[in-house]
Every structure is written in C-alpha cells, then in structure tokens.
Motif scaffolding. Structure first.
Motif, PDB file in Angstrom:
ATOM      1  N   GLY A   1       0.729  -1.139   0.114  1.00  0.00           N
ATOM      2  CA  GLY A   1       0.114   0.063   0.075  1.00  0.00           C
ATOM      3  C   GLY A   1       0.738   1.379  -0.016  1.00  0.00           C
ATOM      4  O   GLY A   1       0.527   2.211  -0.676  1.00  0.00           O
ATOM      5  N   VAL A   2       2.206   1.319   0.662  1.00  0.00           N
ATOM      6  CA  VAL A   2       2.909   2.439   0.598  1.00  0.00           C
ATOM      7  C   VAL A   2       3.396   2.713  -0.774  1.00  0.00           C
ATOM      8  O   VAL A   2       3.437   3.869  -1.277  1.00  0.00           O
ATOM      9  CB  VAL A   2       4.110   2.293   1.624  1.00  0.00           C
ATOM     10  N   GLN A   3       3.527   1.934  -1.500  1.00  0.00           N
ATOM     11  CA  GLN A   3       3.674   2.095  -2.993  1.00  0.00           C
ATOM     12  C   GLN A   3       2.955   2.381  -4.042  1.00  0.00           C
ATOM     13  O   GLN A   3       3.230   2.883  -5.097  1.00  0.00           O
ATOM     14  CB  GLN A   3       4.522   0.810  -3.407  1.00  0.00           C
ATOM     15  N   VAL A   4       1.590   2.031  -3.865  1.00  0.00           N
ATOM     16  CA  VAL A   4       0.532   2.263  -4.795  1.00  0.00           C
ATOM     17  C   VAL A   4      -0.062   3.746  -4.836  1.00  0.00           C
ATOM     18  O   VAL A   4      -0.367   4.368  -3.926  1.00  0.00           O
ATOM     19  CB  VAL A   4      -0.273   1.196  -4.833  1.00  0.00           C
ATOM     20  N   THR A   5      -0.190   4.146  -5.947  1.00  0.00           N
ATOM     21  CA  THR A   5      -0.949   5.485  -6.020  1.00  0.00           C
ATOM     22  C   THR A   5      -1.927   5.672  -6.998  1.00  0.00           C
ATOM     23  O   THR A   5      -2.658   6.779  -7.057  1.00  0.00           O
ATOM     24  CB  THR A   5       0.194   6.440  -6.633  1.00  0.00           C
ATOM     25  N   SER A   6      -2.452   4.555  -7.838  1.00  0.00           N
ATOM     26  CA  SER A   6      -3.386   4.733  -8.718  1.00  0.00           C
ATOM     27  C   SER A   6      -4.238   3.457  -8.790  1.00  0.00           C
ATOM     28  O   SER A   6      -3.844   2.469  -8.027  1.00  0.00           O
ATOM     29  CB  SER A   6      -2.855   4.815 -10.175  1.00  0.00           C
ATOM     30  N   GLU A   7      -5.438   3.495  -9.330  1.00  0.00           N
ATOM     31  CA  GLU A   7      -6.264   2.512  -9.345  1.00  0.00           C
ATOM     32  C   GLU A   7      -5.719   0.996  -9.963  1.00  0.00           C
ATOM     33  O   GLU A   7      -6.023  -0.076  -9.440  1.00  0.00           O
ATOM     34  CB  GLU A   7      -7.669   2.671  -9.924  1.00  0.00           C
ATOM     35  N   THR A   8      -5.163   1.119 -10.937  1.00  0.00           N
ATOM     36  CA  THR A   8      -4.459   0.108 -11.576  1.00  0.00           C
ATOM     37  C   THR A   8      -3.370  -0.536 -10.651  1.00  0.00           C
ATOM     38  O   THR A   8      -3.350  -1.610 -10.463  1.00  0.00           O
ATOM     39  CB  THR A   8      -3.790   0.479 -13.031  1.00  0.00           C
ATOM     40  N   GLN A   9      -2.629   0.350 -10.124  1.00  0.00           N
ATOM     41  CA  GLN A   9      -1.697  -0.206  -9.094  1.00  0.00           C
ATOM     42  C   GLN A   9      -2.152  -0.996  -7.959  1.00  0.00           C
ATOM     43  O   GLN A   9      -1.842  -1.803  -7.483  1.00  0.00           O
ATOM     44  CB  GLN A   9      -0.628   1.109  -8.727  1.00  0.00           C
ATOM     45  N   VAL A  10      -3.429  -0.284  -7.471  1.00  0.00           N
ATOM     46  CA  VAL A  10      -4.027  -1.120  -6.282  1.00  0.00           C
ATOM     47  C   VAL A  10      -4.460  -2.417  -6.756  1.00  0.00           C
ATOM     48  O   VAL A  10      -4.106  -3.270  -5.862  1.00  0.00           O
ATOM     49  CB  VAL A  10      -5.073  -0.154  -5.937  1.00  0.00           C
ATOM     50  N   GLU A  11      -4.996  -2.509  -7.797  1.00  0.00           N
ATOM     51  CA  GLU A  11      -5.366  -3.815  -8.150  1.00  0.00           C
ATOM     52  C   GLU A  11      -4.376  -4.877  -8.417  1.00  0.00           C
ATOM     53  O   GLU A  11      -4.482  -6.171  -7.961  1.00  0.00           O
ATOM     54  CB  GLU A  11      -6.385  -3.887  -9.571  1.00  0.00           C
TER      55      GLU A  11
END
Length: 386
Positions: free
Chosen positions: A63-73
């Motif tokens: 979670g620390v690394q993700v910043t967009s919806e695509t990255q979250v999924e």
C-alpha cells in the motif's frame, strides 16, 4: 456514460514494480490476525488467522507504493502471489498471543517482511507476466459479466471486485474486457438462471468486444455477515462460469468462503477477494482451454435447474447429492437455497433427454420426482423431493 475497459496486466504491473525496487533491511512488526472457527477445527483456524496477519502486513508494504487504481488492483495480485507461493517474504518469528473470541480465533504475531526477497519475487512475477503478455492473441479476450448480491438476493455494487477479477485473470495472460452496459444489465436481473439473460449478455459482449471469444459470468453472493463479539464473520458464495461466446464449451467454479474483520464491509470484502483468488486460480487454465478451442465447436450440453424439496439435514444431504451428481457426469454451475428449497444449475453430459437425466438422478441419489411448478419462470427445471 457508457464505459468500456480492456485491462493490460503488463502495463499495470510495470507501474507497480517500479516503486518497489528499493530494498531495506528486514523489519519485525507485531500484527494481529483473525479467522472463523469452522466445524470446531482450531488448528485450521489458527493457520488461517496467521495467514490473515501475514496478508495484513503485505498489504501495508504494498500500500505504501501504490498511487493509482491500476496499481492497487495489481498490488492485490502481488499479495496473493506471495501468499500462495510460500516464498519466505513474510516470516513468523513468534506467536506472541492467541485467543478465542466467540467463533473467531485470534493471533498476535511477531512478523518480519523480507523486502529483498519481496523484490526478487516481484521481479520474477513481472518476467512471467511479460512472457504471458507476449503470448496473447486476439483469441485470448474474456468479457467480464459478474454481479453481486446481498443477503436478501438484491443487486449489490461490486465495482472494486470486478477490477480485482480483471487484474487476477490479466496476471494469467488474458486480456479482460469490462463494459458498463453489461454490468448494468446484470445488476437489474432477478433470475440469473434465465437462459435469455445469457443470450443477451452474449449479444452485448459481441457488440462491445469484436475480438472476444469467451465470457466469465457469475455471482458473488453475501450469504451472511454476523456479529461475533467484537468481529464480523462474513460468508460469500462464489459461482462462476467461463462460456464460449460462439460455442457452449464451459468451465465452472462453485464454493463458499468465510472471512473475519472488525468492520462488516471489510469482512465481506475479504471474503470476496478470497473467492476471486481461488476462482481465478481454478478457472484460469480451464478458461485458456475454452478460449483456445472456441472456434472448434462443441456439442451442446444439457443444462437444467434441479429443484429439490424435503431436505431435513442440509449439510449432509447436500454433500451426498453433490457427490452423486459428480458420478453422473453432472457439473454444478450455481447452487443455493431459496427458503427451504435447494436450487442447482447443472450441466449434464451424455443424456439424450431430460427424462433420462431425471431417472438417473432419482436412481443414484434416492430421490423421488417432485411436483412441477407450472408458473415457474427462467431456466428449465427438474423437480425432486426426498
């Protein structure tokens, strides 16, 4: 506004991996985890609670690394990949405390995240995804047609779950198409077993994605979300089917999943994610076979809804019936109880008529032909009683 989306797993993952390749030393953290105690199996409950704690720590690291919806999924896919492969990325140093809260088993554990090992695992997964992406063709597109239902059978928004399904199948080498028109249509249907629903979904899929050749359709139904002292225990029924758009070749997945959390919605979300992860793993290889052989054609299989009344011991009788149907070359696509009545959508192979199928089921399972409901709507049905 109508919206269509084709998810490219490789693009989404490359965005994620770039932010992760900054390893630091292993760092111990104290994390809690919970799991439902099912059928009194304390050993499994403890194992599941530890896995829940590991899952939570991984989510923090990702979670620390993700910043967009695509990255979250895609981050969720990375989490699942690490947990399923037992790579040593998360180490259990010590179980500090364990206790029972009603029907929930809780653990407090000292865990370490090996971020260097996580980096290696991410790089390996990225390489595999790139290799799968290079193998993709116009014959490897699945159209997503999945809906959610709440405890009362009413439509329930599952947009985040749909995106997660796309990411999971994308990681297995598929291009996955999603369309708002299909999703909106499914969310308005009350009888998903009605053959006309399948016909309309196929029409919409053909119109929206000209290169698609198979549909992933199904439901995620919240069976319950009940309070267990300071936690909520959620159970989700996952029923999925991959169907060729032009042929009737299909593969199915049907199972129940339980998760626990202090927040009701998070407990349901956890159960949904567990269901999607297992379904994608199970259907992935089967779906690849379906899309690859779609153009070869196949004989239509007999599909019926079996309506069974008079069950006095649901768990025992349902388990026995599932076993008997498997021996009769009947594959369960979806199942559930409506009131006291069991309804199962099955795919039967090797029967010339529905009478032949009915006779075989009665003989093998010890059932009697039931009274038909002349006012029933939707898919064709066979009626039985104990």
């Amino acid at each position: 506004m109508k919206r269509k989306l084709l998810l490219s797993s490789i693009l989404g993952f490359s965005l994620l991996a770039g932010g992760w390749l900054n390893p630091v030393a292993c760092h111990a953290e104290v994390v809690t985890g919970q799991a439902a105690i099912v059928n009194g199996d304390m050993a499994k409950a403890k194992q599941d609670a530890l896995k829940d704690a590991m899952r939570s720590l991984l989510e923090q690291k990702v979670g620390v690394q993700v910043t967009s919806e695509t990255q979250v999924e895609m981050g969720m896919v990375v989490r699942d990949e690490i947990l399923s492969r037992s790579t040593g990325c998360i180490l259990v140093n010590k179980v500090l405390r364990e206790w029972q809260s009603g029907g929930v088993y809780c653990v407090e554990a000292d865990l370490s995240a090996n971020e260097k090992q996580i980096e290696t695992t991410v790089a390996d997964l990225k390489s595999r995804l790139q290799a799968l992406g290079n193998q993709q063709t116009s014959r490897s597109t699945l159209v997503l047609a999945v809906s959610g239902r709440d405890e009362n059978g009413n439509p329930k928004p599952i947009e985040s779950v749909r995106k997660y399904i796309q990411a999971r199948l994308g990681a297995q080498g598929f291009t996955v198409g999603a369309d708002d028109e299909i999703n909106n249509y499914l969310d308005k249907q009350t009888d998903l077993d009605n053959p006309q629903v399948g016909v309309e979904v196929r029409r919409l899929a053909r119109n929206s994605f000209s290169g698609a050749n198979a549909i992933l359709r199904g439901t995620l139904t919240t069976q319950k979300a009940v309070r267990q002292n300071s936690f909520y225990e959620a159970m989700v029924h996952a029923s999925f089917e991959v169907v060729g758009i032009d042929s009737n070749l299909s593969d199915s997945f049907d199972d129940y999943f339980t998760a626990v959390d202090a927040d009701k919605d998070k407990a349901i979300q956890k159960a949904n994610e567990m269901a999607v992860s297992k379904a994608a793993e199970s259907l992935g290889k089967q779906a690849l076979s379906t899309v690859q052989t779609e153009s070869q054609g196949a004989d239509r299989l007999l599909k019926m809804v079996l309506v069974v009344n008079g069950m006095t011991d649901r768990n025992t009788q349902l388990a026995a019936l599932r076993q008997k149907l498997g021996g009769l070359r009947c594959r369960i696509i979806r199942s559930g109880f409506m009131g006291g009545t069991l309804q199962m959508l099955v795919e039967a192979n090797g029967y010339a008529t529905t009478d032949d199928l009915s006779a075989a089921i009665c003989s093998a399972a010890g059932l009697q032909p039931g009274d038909s409901n002349q006012n029933a709507v939707g898919a064709n049905k066979l009626y039985f009683s104990y």
